[in-house]
Design a protein around this motif. Sequence first.
Motif, short mmCIF file in Angstrom:
data_model
loop_
_atom_site.label_atom_id
_atom_site.label_comp_id
_atom_site.label_asym_id
_atom_site.label_seq_id
_atom_site.Cartn_x
_atom_site.Cartn_y
_atom_site.Cartn_z
N LEU A 256 17.77 -25.07 20.31
CA LEU A 256 17.13 -24.29 21.37
C LEU A 256 16.02 -23.42 20.80
O LEU A 256 15.56 -22.50 21.47
CB LEU A 256 18.18 -23.36 22.00
CG LEU A 256 18.83 -23.68 23.32
CD1 LEU A 256 19.79 -22.56 23.70
CD2 LEU A 256 17.82 -23.87 24.45
N LEU A 275 24.09 -28.16 25.61
CA LEU A 275 23.58 -27.23 24.59
C LEU A 275 24.55 -27.16 23.40
O LEU A 275 24.57 -26.17 22.67
CB LEU A 275 23.41 -25.83 25.19
CG LEU A 275 22.47 -25.67 26.40
CD1 LEU A 275 22.41 -24.22 26.85
CD2 LEU A 275 21.07 -26.17 26.08
N ALA A 278 23.33 -26.04 20.08
CA ALA A 278 22.64 -24.75 19.96
C ALA A 278 23.62 -23.68 19.48
O ALA A 278 24.06 -22.84 20.25
CB ALA A 278 22.04 -24.36 21.30
N TRP A 281 22.74 -19.88 20.11
CA TRP A 281 22.21 -19.55 21.45
C TRP A 281 22.26 -18.06 21.75
O TRP A 281 21.37 -17.52 22.39
CB TRP A 281 22.96 -20.34 22.53
CG TRP A 281 24.41 -20.06 22.65
CD1 TRP A 281 25.43 -20.69 22.00
CD2 TRP A 281 25.03 -19.05 23.46
NE1 TRP A 281 26.64 -20.15 22.35
CE2 TRP A 281 26.43 -19.15 23.25
CE3 TRP A 281 24.55 -18.09 24.35
CZ2 TRP A 281 27.35 -18.31 23.88
CZ3 TRP A 281 25.47 -17.26 24.99
CH2 TRP A 281 26.84 -17.37 24.74
N GLN A 282 23.31 -17.42 21.26
CA GLN A 282 23.48 -16.00 21.57
C GLN A 282 22.35 -15.17 20.96
O GLN A 282 21.80 -14.28 21.59
CB GLN A 282 24.83 -15.56 21.02
CG GLN A 282 25.62 -14.71 22.00
CD GLN A 282 27.06 -14.57 21.56
OE1 GLN A 282 27.73 -15.56 21.29
NE2 GLN A 282 27.54 -13.35 21.49
N VAL A 285 19.10 -15.80 22.90
CA VAL A 285 19.08 -15.09 24.18
C VAL A 285 18.85 -13.60 23.94
O VAL A 285 18.14 -12.93 24.69
CB VAL A 285 20.40 -15.35 24.95
CG1 VAL A 285 20.54 -14.39 26.11
CG2 VAL A 285 20.45 -16.79 25.45
N PHE A 296 23.92 -20.70 32.06
CA PHE A 296 24.31 -21.73 31.09
C PHE A 296 25.67 -22.30 31.51
O PHE A 296 26.56 -22.47 30.70
CB PHE A 296 24.44 -21.13 29.68
CG PHE A 296 23.14 -20.91 28.93
CD1 PHE A 296 21.93 -21.38 29.40
CD2 PHE A 296 23.15 -20.24 27.71
CE1 PHE A 296 20.75 -21.18 28.69
CE2 PHE A 296 21.97 -20.04 26.99
CZ PHE A 296 20.78 -20.50 27.48
N CYS A 299 27.53 -26.10 29.91
CA CYS A 299 26.57 -26.56 28.90
C CYS A 299 27.22 -26.99 27.60
O CYS A 299 26.52 -27.21 26.61
CB CYS A 299 25.56 -25.46 28.61
SG CYS A 299 24.44 -25.14 29.98
N LEU A 301 28.77 -25.22 25.56
CA LEU A 301 28.48 -24.19 24.56
C LEU A 301 29.73 -23.82 23.80
O LEU A 301 30.81 -23.73 24.37
CB LEU A 301 28.02 -22.90 25.25
CG LEU A 301 26.63 -22.78 25.81
CD1 LEU A 301 26.51 -21.42 26.49
CD2 LEU A 301 25.59 -22.92 24.73
N SER A 304 29.10 -18.67 19.43
CA SER A 304 27.84 -18.65 18.70
C SER A 304 28.02 -17.85 17.43
O SER A 304 28.88 -16.99 17.34
CB SER A 304 26.80 -18.02 19.61
OG SER A 304 25.62 -17.80 18.95
#
Length: 656
Positions: A256, A275, A278, A281-282, A285, A296, A299, A301, A304
């Motif tokens: 990402l 995602l 990723a 991701w955290q 963001v 999200f 996703c 996820l 993270s």
Amino acid sequence: MNPRFAMAFQYYVFIVFFMHISVLHALALNPMIGNVTVKCIESERQALLALKQGFHLNNNAWLSSWGHGDNQKECCNWEHIQCSNETGHVLKLDLHVSDHIVRAGSITTALAELHHLNYLDLSYISFNLTPSIPIFIASLTHLRYLNLSHSGFQGKVPHQFGNLLFLEYLDLGYNSLFAEIPPQISNLSNLVYLHLGSNSFHGNIPPQLGSLLSLKYLDLSENGFNGTIPENFGNLSNLEYLDLSSSYQISLSSGLQWLSHLSFLRHLSLPKVNLSTANNWQQLVSGLSHLQYLDFNGCDLSDSIPSSLSSAANFSTSLSFVDLSGNNLMNSSLIFPWLMNSTSSLDMLNLDHNSLRGTIPEAIGELSSLEYLNLASNQLEGQIPISLFHVCSLRELDLSGNRLSGQFHEFAKALSNCNHKQLQTLKMGWNEIIGMVPDLSSFSSLQVLRLDSNGLNGTLHEGIGQLSNLRELRLGNNSLEGLISESHFSKLSMLLTLDLSHNSLVFNISNEWVPPFKLIKIKLASCILGPDFPKWLQSQHNMNWLDISGAEISSNVPNWFWEFLPTMVKLNLSHNHFKGKIENLPLIPQSALQIDLSSNSFEGPVPAFLSISAQVFLSNNMFSTANLFLCSNVSANTEYLDFQIITLEDSSQIVG
Ligand SMILES: *[C@@H]1O[C@H](CO)[C@@H](O)[C@H](O)[C@H]1NC(C)=O
Ligand SMILES: *[C@@H]1O[C@H](CO)[C@@H](O)[C@H](O)[C@H]1NC(C)=O
Ligand SMILES: *[C@@H]1O[C@H](CO)[C@@H](O)[C@H](O)[C@H]1NC(C)=O
Ligand SMILES: *[C@@H]1O[C@H](CO)[C@@H](O)[C@H](O)[C@H]1NC(C)=O
Ligand SMILES: *[C@@H]1O[C@H](CO)[C@@H](O)[C@H](O)[C@H]1NC(C)=O
Ligand SMILES: *[C@@H]1O[C@H](CO)[C@@H](O)[C@H](O)[C@H]1NC(C)=O
Ligand SMILES: *[C@@H]1O[C@H](CO)[C@@H](O)[C@H](O)[C@H]1NC(C)=O
Ligand SMILES: *[C@@H]1O[C@H](CO)[C@@H](O)[C@H](O)[C@H]1NC(C)=O
Ligand SMILES: *[C@@H]1O[C@H](CO)[C@@H](O)[C@H](O)[C@H]1NC(C)=O
Ligand SMILES: *[C@@H]1O[C@H](CO)[C@@H](O)[C@H](O)[C@H]1NC(C)=O
Ligand SMILES: *[C@@H]1O[C@H](CO)[C@@H](O)[C@H](O)[C@H]1NC(C)=O
Ligand SMILES: *[C@@H]1O[C@H](CO)[C@@H](O)[C@H](O)[C@H]1NC(C)=O
């Protein structure tokens, strides 16, 4: 002469000359009405009239100012038109009138005569004789705004749209456009707003979009795109709004990271985008300092890598919407502190359907604008912080399906501190909550109350009967005891679902009682309703689910009752002492229905009409014969039948 002065003088001469020309032009060419000059250009007026004629309108009121009459010469005064003050050319045509589709015939090529148009809005008009976007729209090369949304267009976007070089706003949302987006779209370098959402585009998301460097708004949602998000989206550094939500599988080509360049993002919606790669991701963001909306959902996820202090420094303080539901998040202490650190303006937080373990932090009560909180279906444990119930903005709270504990009456007490007029949904079922259900009558806006499968005890306060907006009441599978009276229901006129099953409750309700509600789902298993048949059921015409098993009823089933069967999906009368014969009735088949009459004292023949259902449980009764039932012409309907212990006169008939 000073050269700068010479230049200014030349400009002056030019301007004066130009003004003369315009005035002469106006005097020579524009007709007069009385002594007012008509600005409208006659050829454009004719084009507008031809356009209107092509619409084949049934509705005479719409565009009634567009006409041939002598007093209608000034087309610049027609509704939905704007002309240039100087030249009289039509610059703006905004035919969008309402948010309902207006039906019209065709868009004729007359439109292309309006060469100077820079604004065209045909949204919410469906042209049934022009099913696809007419190519001649692409000849309106002065367009800066083009809105063809909600217009029922099918087919492809003409590649000639690549000629509309001045276009800043292009809205093609909510049509049935398909195929791929033409690569020529990348020519539209002035585009600020591009809405292609809610169509049927498929294939890869075109990487050409990544070269539209002025874009602030990009909506590609609800299409059939697959493949990966182009890496060059990181070039869209002005982007404020990005929506790629879709039910198809879009994924990432390599993480990402491109997100880190989109520092103006306010709205980021990537639900169902895979995602899973990723893992930072955290952190990414946290770098979006303007973010307000983050979706999200679903996703894939995972937890993270914790963000370092420095990267959290820019985390938006105006984040208000966060949906991270349906992912594989496991560690609650990586999520809650992260979110609560950044923002106190969160009004919606969804973390449901993850695998979050750990506790809900006390600090959750600092989210003082929270309206929707959903933490359902995780493995959260420990005490539910009382601070949460001091958040007076709460409208919906769903903590169902965890291992959370606490005393319900204390939560209710905390909630009542804020004169809770807006709390509509309280779902805390399937946890380890104990204590009493106190007077809840002050929560007057409550619509859904689910406290089922907990450890609530004591008697149920009659205040519950005052909740006149309540639609769903689920208190089943607790340890409630005592009497249920008519006053527990006195104002529940909106109630649709009632679940009091598997408690130790005794109904003390008169035979004449007419309930204020029309229930759809009734679950009163093991409530003591007997010995008489609960006559109030006769008013519940809408019910499709009734479970009154184990209710200590020892009467006959009245004939009127069986008339409910055709609209029901589940009926459970088992484990009572129902007796007597069941009269046969002519009834229509209902393939979804499941009937359980087992463990009663029914007598006589099994009536043929029971064969209207898919599953029938009849064991542990005193039926005399099943001949009528088995031979009825609708019994092919029944997929499952259980009546092992029926005493039959001639059991060989079953085998046949
Ligand atoms: C054109 O005329 C309208 C109304 O008379 C006025 O509001 C507008 O400012 C004018 N536009 C220009 C560019 O002069
Ligand atoms: C296009 O029209 C629709 C419906 O009238 C409207 O909702 C939308 O905001 C418009 N798009 C733009 C870019 O103004
Ligand atoms: C428009 O885009 C196409 C394909 O991307 C390209 O070949 C063409 O030269 C572009 N035209 C202009 C005017 O930029
Ligand atoms: C993407 O969609 C196209 C057409 O819809 C299809 O041909 C292609 O196989 C799909 N690709 C993937 C990776 O699913
Ligand atoms: C756009 O992104 C690509 C790949 O991410 C990069 O190679 C290219 O230089 C970028 N172009 C511009 C104009 O920034
Ligand atoms: C997401 O992508 C990963 C890696 O490419 C894959 O293993 C996983 O199955 C995908 N998840 C879903 C829900 O398709
Ligand atoms: C935070 O934002 C500022 C301004 O947008 C930027 O200069 C800075 O590099 C950002 N810091 C981090 C750690 O992302
Ligand atoms: C959860 O995250 C915290 C903070 O990083 C860490 O200390 C803890 O060990 C993690 N718990 C589990 C079960 O992984
Ligand atoms: C929360 O913010 C404080 C101070 O800015 C910082 O020290 C801490 O690491 C942050 N915690 C998280 C989880 O981001
Ligand atoms: C009743 O609740 C307990 C947990 O509180 C659960 O294990 C059980 O399955 C529930 N029973 C029913 C019939 O819902
Ligand atoms: C309810 O349960 C609690 C413990 O779980 C117990 O202390 C209390 O006496 C019970 N109350 C009633 C009315 O049974
Ligand atoms: C049941 O209700 C009736 C009428 O409201 C009342 O007279 C009676 O005392 C109640 N029975 C019990 C056991 O409280």
